[in-house]
Design a protein around this motif. Sequence first.
Motif, short mmCIF file in Angstrom:
data_model
loop_
_atom_site.label_atom_id
_atom_site.label_comp_id
_atom_site.label_asym_id
_atom_site.label_seq_id
_atom_site.Cartn_x
_atom_site.Cartn_y
_atom_site.Cartn_z
N UNK A 1 -42.35 -70.51 64.53
CA UNK A 1 -41.12 -70.96 63.88
C UNK A 1 -39.91 -70.66 64.77
N UNK A 2 -39.89 -69.48 65.37
CA UNK A 2 -38.77 -69.12 66.24
C UNK A 2 -38.65 -70.11 67.40
N UNK A 3 -39.81 -70.43 68.01
CA UNK A 3 -39.78 -71.35 69.15
C UNK A 3 -39.41 -72.76 68.72
N UNK A 4 -39.91 -73.15 67.54
CA UNK A 4 -39.61 -74.48 67.02
C UNK A 4 -38.10 -74.62 66.81
N UNK A 5 -37.52 -73.63 66.15
CA UNK A 5 -36.07 -73.68 65.89
C UNK A 5 -35.30 -73.66 67.20
N UNK A 6 -35.76 -72.83 68.13
CA UNK A 6 -35.07 -72.76 69.42
C UNK A 6 -35.11 -74.11 70.12
N UNK A 7 -36.30 -74.73 70.12
CA UNK A 7 -36.43 -76.03 70.78
C UNK A 7 -35.51 -77.06 70.12
N UNK A 8 -35.49 -77.04 68.78
CA UNK A 8 -34.65 -78.01 68.07
C UNK A 8 -33.17 -77.76 68.38
#
Lengths: 610, 243
Positions: free
Chosen positions: A21-28
Amino acid sequence: MMSFAWKTLRHRKAGFAGAFVALLCAAALVTACGMLLETGLRGSVAPERYAGTPVIVAGDQYARMTKKSGKEKAKILSERRWISASLAEEIGRIPGVTKVVTEVTFPYAGFTAHGWESAALTPFTLAQGRAPSAADEVVVDARHSGRAIPGYRVVGVTAQALPNQDTIFFSTDTARRLAGHAGQVTAIGVFPRVDVAVPGAVTYTGDERGAVEFPDAENARIRLISLGGALGGTSLLVAILVVVGTFALSMQQRRSEIALIRAVGATPRQARHLIGREALLISMIAGLIGSGSGILLGFWLRAVFVDLGAVPDNLRLVLSPFPSIVAALTTLVAAWVAARISVRRATTIRPVEALGETAMPTARLPWVRLVAGLLVTAGAVTLTIVLSSLSTEAASSPVTMLTALLWTTAVALLGPLIARVVTALPLRGPGVAGYLARKNLRAETGRFASLITPLTLVTAMTCTILFMQTTVEHAAQGERNAGVRADYVLGPGTSAGAVREIPGVRAATEVLHTSVRINLGRYSAQAVTPEGLAQTMDLKVMVGSLDGFGNTSAAISRTGGRSPQRRHRRRTAAGARRRHPRHGTGRRDLRPWPRLRRSDPAPPPRRGPR
Amino acid sequence: MTEAVRLDAVSKVFGRGQGSVAALREVTVGIPRGTFTAVMGPSGSGKSTFLHCAAGLDVPSSGSVRLGDTALAGMDENALTKLRRERVGFVFQAFNLVSALTVTENITLPLMLAGARVDRAWLDEILHRVGLAGRAGHRPAQLSGGQQQRVALARALVTRPEVVFGDEPTGALDTMTARDVLTLLREVVSALGQTVVMVTHDPVAASYADTVLFLADGRIVDAMTGPSADMVAERMTRLGAWN
């Protein structure tokens, strides 16, 4: 090894959910911020009013300075720089130029006002009526057909209307007079497309013309660059630290598993690779989904900024694959870095631990980490003290972020120590659950410590970002209230002349909030009408006095007064360079008045509408 | 008879100075190929340390360890790891399997880590021998404790190692299941000629071995060939294991 990592991921979905989730949000977020950043860097606003003119000559909207190193730096000005009207004749003499059109632009009652002389720039043509010639005649655009302009007679309606501005035309003489810049114009249109170079002005062609037409768009672009960079960078940093935290936690939970694969034949390198591959796989999936949804987020962010008025509607998003690619790559790198940091634990796990019962890891703090932690804590304390003495927004904003970051880093480094101290406290939850929770925390301080770091980070960063603005706003409001002696503060669009004529009004001060550049440094400035100033504002003069404050004087705030450049030549937005005698130093550093929107100040008082 | 493992004057000291503890003192022993050896001793006698040093999981403070004709002295962690995965098999008391991998994947894990090819015929034979032929695709969570230990044994055998080391391989099992696993270990030695060294504190487990070595206070104090559970228990009582 890749399939092994993939199987572990699938098996331990829950354990990796946090990192994912952290990486997903960061990518977004990085994608969305990248879109804003790219729009800031490469975006342009198509000209509307100047659409029909091949070449526009106008003032340089940047303050430029050549540094000692020979590098030229340019900073955008917040006010439009006017140019001398006499340049028109000079341009007219350039070979090949067949037509020259001068233009003045100024806000009038919500309209963008011009003289009829500049109708040819678009070109505007009359749909009905005639061109304005008398001082009290106006022409409105097609969208405002039938609208009455108080104090003026509408004598014509144009056939056109511009999508992002409401246009009104005065007679040429009236426009020049209302604009209030005697002998100056905002732009000169040149026909046909020839190379024009005149001293004291800049030539704009193509989409550059849009930048002249919408100076606010230029400011918005620069805002987007800094905003996109700051927001994207912060979210990436938070993601890295969260991922480091979750990976460190999963390392602790998987100690026996890693010890096992070490015992049955995985070299330390292979154990590291396994963790690294897991991180890469997660970040690949998170990066793909995140950068995809980031594009939607980018559009949404832009829409929000447009609604807030921070970005003009006609500054379109620049769409390219770069932000998505960069976001996916940075996510990949971030996860890899995080895995690398936490994987050290994996290699220190001795295979012996897999034999028999897993030995409980002793949470001893390496002395290097202890010393580093103490040093960072000392730095954080120092910065906190420094921060409490800073009183300008420009200085405190970056220091606030840095302080928050240092404190978090200190917590991260000293985590195990803090965990032990906290668990040693006689805290007691109710019932058996509370008793067990406490015993469990005390027994496993290492696990507790790796949990503290991401939680501290997220809490600290979120609070800093969320509350910094409101805190500054609160302080500014306080100063504002303390600095205002006036009984009423009237918003944009009010005529000061009209206000002064109201019976009982003792004093009215016209205020314009703007900024000036001193050696490229940006200082917020306010222009005031000096009559009755003492009755409407309390500037808390510390040195000098405001007696005789007028056209050639300036008062500098306490912090501005401390600046080494305080008596240097001042570069005002209008391009005039002059030495201002110092006229007192005020104490108010934060904006003492609500900011007036520059695009819509009060009309000139002499002929203001009632 | 050649020796699969040879320890010469091996000592292992933990800690330094006054707080140091000698777990092994000058242990010299050879384990012959194709035999089943049990190492017994009371708690703290150094039997786990003996196993770690013999298997290359830990480095002795002094003395030398040879695995076949390879001296372990001077090998770094990478070399020791490679040696372990190619020439040694392990069965631990618990935490033997990677929960994310199936039975087959767990068994072939050492081969995958070594980058070696899987010998299908050999894998099938092992699976059949440990009685897990029908469960190759199961995950550890779907197996009983005894079945999990049999998977671990299969994994230990898959590389055709010179020695299989077991650290209390039946320690976490009930009596009946433990007996199955021990019978299997016995078969591996008798039928395949595999060398097995097993640390245990259970006299019944030790009775399946050819030879029992008794450790006390870091020294080998006795050896017994052709043991029975009663004899081993009696000897352990004399060593002060059960007071």
